[in-house]
Scaffold this active site. Structure first.
Site, short mmCIF file in Angstrom:
data_model
loop_
_atom_site.label_atom_id
_atom_site.label_comp_id
_atom_site.label_asym_id
_atom_site.label_seq_id
_atom_site.Cartn_x
_atom_site.Cartn_y
_atom_site.Cartn_z
N CYS A 175 -16.54 -6.19 6.93
CA CYS A 175 -17.35 -5.92 8.11
C CYS A 175 -18.12 -7.16 8.53
O CYS A 175 -18.55 -7.95 7.71
CB CYS A 175 -18.34 -4.81 7.80
SG CYS A 175 -17.53 -3.27 7.39
N ARG A 189 -12.55 -12.57 9.00
CA ARG A 189 -13.07 -11.90 7.80
C ARG A 189 -12.28 -10.64 7.45
O ARG A 189 -12.40 -10.13 6.34
CB ARG A 189 -14.54 -11.50 8.03
CG ARG A 189 -15.46 -12.69 8.17
CD ARG A 189 -16.81 -12.24 8.68
NE ARG A 189 -17.47 -11.35 7.77
CZ ARG A 189 -18.44 -11.71 6.94
NH1 ARG A 189 -18.85 -12.96 6.93
NH2 ARG A 189 -19.01 -10.84 6.15
N TRP A 217 -14.41 -2.84 8.62
CA TRP A 217 -13.32 -2.75 7.63
C TRP A 217 -13.59 -1.43 6.92
O TRP A 217 -14.57 -1.31 6.18
CB TRP A 217 -13.41 -3.94 6.70
CG TRP A 217 -12.26 -4.11 5.74
CD1 TRP A 217 -11.05 -4.67 6.00
CD2 TRP A 217 -12.24 -3.77 4.35
NE1 TRP A 217 -10.28 -4.69 4.86
CE2 TRP A 217 -10.98 -4.14 3.84
CE3 TRP A 217 -13.17 -3.18 3.48
CZ2 TRP A 217 -10.62 -3.95 2.52
CZ3 TRP A 217 -12.79 -2.99 2.17
CH2 TRP A 217 -11.53 -3.37 1.70
N ASN A 240 -23.63 -3.60 7.56
CA ASN A 240 -22.68 -4.00 6.52
C ASN A 240 -23.22 -3.52 5.18
O ASN A 240 -24.42 -3.61 4.94
CB ASN A 240 -22.55 -5.53 6.45
CG ASN A 240 -21.78 -6.09 7.63
OD1 ASN A 240 -21.25 -5.35 8.45
ND2 ASN A 240 -21.71 -7.41 7.70
N GLY A 241 -22.33 -3.05 4.31
CA GLY A 241 -22.77 -2.58 3.00
C GLY A 241 -22.46 -1.11 2.82
O GLY A 241 -21.66 -0.53 3.58
N GLU A 275 -1.82 -17.76 -9.93
CA GLU A 275 -2.25 -17.97 -8.55
C GLU A 275 -1.06 -17.86 -7.59
O GLU A 275 -1.17 -17.31 -6.49
CB GLU A 275 -2.96 -19.33 -8.44
CG GLU A 275 -3.31 -19.77 -7.04
CD GLU A 275 -4.16 -18.80 -6.22
OE1 GLU A 275 -4.70 -17.83 -6.80
OE2 GLU A 275 -4.26 -18.97 -5.01
N LYS A 292 -0.57 -15.22 -4.32
CA LYS A 292 -0.23 -15.65 -2.95
C LYS A 292 0.93 -14.80 -2.43
O LYS A 292 0.87 -14.29 -1.32
CB LYS A 292 0.18 -17.13 -2.90
CG LYS A 292 -0.91 -18.15 -3.03
CD LYS A 292 -1.87 -18.23 -1.87
CE LYS A 292 -3.02 -17.31 -2.02
NZ LYS A 292 -4.11 -17.62 -2.87
N GLU A 309 -0.09 -11.02 -1.85
CA GLU A 309 -1.02 -10.67 -0.77
C GLU A 309 -0.43 -10.83 0.62
O GLU A 309 -0.82 -10.10 1.52
CB GLU A 309 -2.38 -11.38 -0.93
CG GLU A 309 -2.42 -12.86 -0.72
CD GLU A 309 -3.86 -13.41 -0.90
OE1 GLU A 309 -3.96 -14.57 -1.30
OE2 GLU A 309 -4.85 -12.73 -0.62
N HIS A 317 7.84 -10.30 -24.58
CA HIS A 317 6.99 -9.26 -25.18
C HIS A 317 6.82 -8.06 -24.24
O HIS A 317 5.92 -7.25 -24.44
CB HIS A 317 5.62 -9.86 -25.55
CG HIS A 317 5.74 -10.94 -26.57
ND1 HIS A 317 6.11 -10.70 -27.88
CD2 HIS A 317 5.59 -12.29 -26.47
CE1 HIS A 317 6.16 -11.85 -28.55
NE2 HIS A 317 5.85 -12.82 -27.71
N LYS A 375 -11.08 -11.43 4.32
CA LYS A 375 -11.32 -12.79 3.86
C LYS A 375 -12.57 -12.86 2.99
O LYS A 375 -12.60 -13.56 1.99
CB LYS A 375 -11.47 -13.72 5.08
CG LYS A 375 -11.69 -15.18 4.73
CD LYS A 375 -10.44 -15.77 4.09
CE LYS A 375 -10.59 -17.24 3.73
NZ LYS A 375 -9.56 -17.64 2.75
#
Ligand code: AGP
Length: 569
Positions: free
Chosen positions: A2, A27, A75, A101-102, A463, A467, A470, A486, A564
């Site tokens: 948000c 964002r 969001w 927001n929150g 990492e 990538k 996502e 394993h 983001k």
């Protein structure tokens, strides 16, 4: 996640707010809306989908000029992605509008209390209780109404409220890990949840801290805490952040990957003039270094820890920031903490940082956004100077984080950092883009992708997999190659692509051969990435993920479900 933007001043506030909403888009959000006051009435315009659709709606409606407007990108958390659930929310009596927001944790109880007093709710959100509570405490003094309402709110919030009875005032309130900054310029004020959106517009920027309120008028901003007025200093922001553009590239992600050589140069410039002596002394004097971060920044933390340990410098414990409250690690006051964050606003990382500070630890932030919450709370902030990163998938910021970590390690070892050869290597890898595209074309239909590494390249594997996941939504895992046999080997078949991240260490590379044989003999396709000194090997995976997303007609800049800046815990 948000985002909040508001304007109060002489210009057309709705236009200023729609421009501001565009700068918040990166964002992540799924609907947007705004509220303005005209003829003593609050009006809202909301739209599910992109800000451009909201702008179109605003243009079609030919709205009257207003000097005050609140805007929000939502969001979804509480309640589905609908216009009713989009912000701003207006009290049942039409008097108060709020963007928030929150999360208001006790909203169910508050909602039922308000309903029993005859208030009707129109959305499924937690936010809608805020304007209705403020309205219950209606008085001549809007700050008083807001502070009274806040006494009932539990959770984290940053919100703005405006009332049609006070069309020249916005009240801001903050509690918990939600950022809110107020920027002043001649005869106008902007308010935002994102510091970089204001640096190019405003002369002075003030950050609201927990339990603080601001009463904002076009020519004055007054701050209050615990019922008393307080004086705040503006933030010392070094440079104004230019809005990022795609330039010659089709996507922000592509541009940001290609900026990596420039980022290395910017870091060299920045750290040539920095004196790290005090920091080095702090590290020398500590027992253990605790690192906390999330996602890609967590992987940068693993990488930095490995560099510290490789040189036998200190014991380093790396924590997934959201797990810190649930793992209860041994922390003593002689330890120091490093938190890593691109945005500087990640709620879990900020919360970990507060835990470290409460335990008496000296805290260092490796951070890309100057003036962000994490930057401000740190005892020392080490900038990553990567420039604005817009694409949700972090690329250049990861390189910057690991490089800054390496600079610190080198400062302790009293050895130089090889910026020139890193830039050369980055350019060289970027030159392989076409070959990587070929690998993608040949393997785009694989059901699953594994990145296999050893030593430092095992961290790169983690990492790399993040990538790919996502932005392509493909099943992908990063594995320390020795772990394959394993368990994960059970998944390997002819529909698998195994990407081998060759380590620079000869002995590790030799051992990795065993894993190559294991996957090959089960029919897996193989792509071998050459060894690269430093974290730059990740660029191969970044380009692979980018090309695969584009092959699959997905927008790599805005992956589904992700934001983001993740400002909720
Ligand atoms: C990176 O590609 C991700 N979008 C995500 O994991 C990110 O790194 C994480 O949310 C932490 O963000 P921060 O660096 O801004 O704190």
């Amino acid at each position: 996640m948000c985002g909040i933007i508001a304007y109060l001043g002489k210009d057309n506030a709705v236009n200023r707010v729609t421009e501001g909403l565009k700068t918040l888009e990166y964002r992540g959000y799924d609907s947007a809306g705004l509220a303005y006051i005209s003829k003593e009435t609050i009006h809202t315009v909301k739209q599910v989908g992109p800000v451009d659709a909201l702008v179109q709606k605003v243009n079609d409606l030919k709205l009257p000029k207003s000097n005050i407007a609140l805007g929000h990108t939502r969001w979804a958390t509480h309640g589905g992605i609908t216009e009713q659930n989009s912000h701003p929310h207006v009290s049942d009596d039409g008097n108060i509008a709020v963007v928030h927001n929150g999360i208001i944790e006790n909203y169910i109880q508050l909602k039922s209390d308000l309903e029993s007093k005859g208030v009707t709710f129109k959305s499924a959100t937690d936010t809608e209780v805020i304007p209705n509570l403020i309205s219950q405490f209606k008085s001549e003094n809007i700050l008083k109404s807001v502070t009274e309402a806040c006494k009932y709110l539990k959770g984290s919030y940053a919100f703005l409220a405006m009332s049609c009875d006070h069309p020249d005032t916005i009240v801001a309130a903050k509690n918990g890990s939600q950022p809110l900054v107020i920027g002043t310029v001649k005869d106008a004020v902007y308010i935002s949840s994102d510091t970089p959106t204001l640096t190019s517009k405003c002369d002075k920027i003030y950050a609201l801290e927990d339990a603080e309120f601001a009463v904002i008028c076009p020519t004055s901003v007054k701050f209050h805490k615990f019922g008393k007025s307080i004086v705040k200093k503006p933030l010392a922001i070094m440079a104004s952040v230019k809005p990022a553009t795609k330039g010659i590239y089709n996507t922000f992600m592509e541009r940001e990957i290609h900026e990596i050589p420039d980022v290395i140069e910017a870091i060299e410039r920045e750290y040539c003039k920095r004196d790290l002596t005090k920091l080095v002394a702090k590290i020398h004097a500590c027992d253990t270094i605790h690192i906390a971060a999330c996602g890609t920044s967590y992987h940068a933390g693993l990488y930095i820890a490995r560099m510290f340990e490789r040189q036998g410098l200190r014991r380093v414990l790396v924590h997934v920031a959201s797990e810190l409250p649930h793992t209860n690690p041994i922390i003593n006051p002689r330890d120091i903490a490093i938190v890593i964050s691109q945005s500087g606003e990640t709620a879990d990382t900020l919360s970990a940082m507060k835990t470290f500070k409460n335990r008496g630890l000296y805290t260092i932030a490796i951070c890309n956004v100057e003036g962000s919450s994490i930057w401000r709370y740190a005892d020392t902030a080490l900038p990553t100077v990567a420039g604005t990163e817009v694409a949700v998938a972090s690329t250049k910021a990861y390189i910057a984080q690991t490089l800054v970590g390496e600079i610190v390690v080198n400062a302790i070892m009293e050895q130089p950092t090889n910026f020139v050869s890193y830039r050369k290597a980055a350019h060289e890898i970027l030159g392989h883009s076409e070959e990587i595209l070929k690998v993608v074309s040949e393997n785009k239909d694989m059901n699953r992708i594994f990145f296999l590494g050893k030593g430092l390249s095992a961290i790169t594997a983690l990492e790399s997999a993040l990538k790919v996941k996502e932005i392509t939504y493909r099943h992908c895992e990063g594995i320390a190659a020795g772990e394959l046999k394993h368990g994960t080997l059970a998944l390997v078949d002819s529909n698998t692509l195994s990407i081998i991240l060759t380590p620079t260490d000869e002995a590790a590379a030799q051992k990795l051969n065993n894993s190559i044989h294991e996957v090959k003999s089960r029919g897996s396709h193989i792509w071998t990435v050459p060894p690269v000194e430093s974290s730059l090997q990740i660029i191969y995976a970044q380009l692979f993920a980018l090309h695969l997303a584009q092959k699959l007609s997905l927008d790599p800049d805005k992956p589904r479900n992700l934001a983001k800046s993740v400002t909720v815990e």
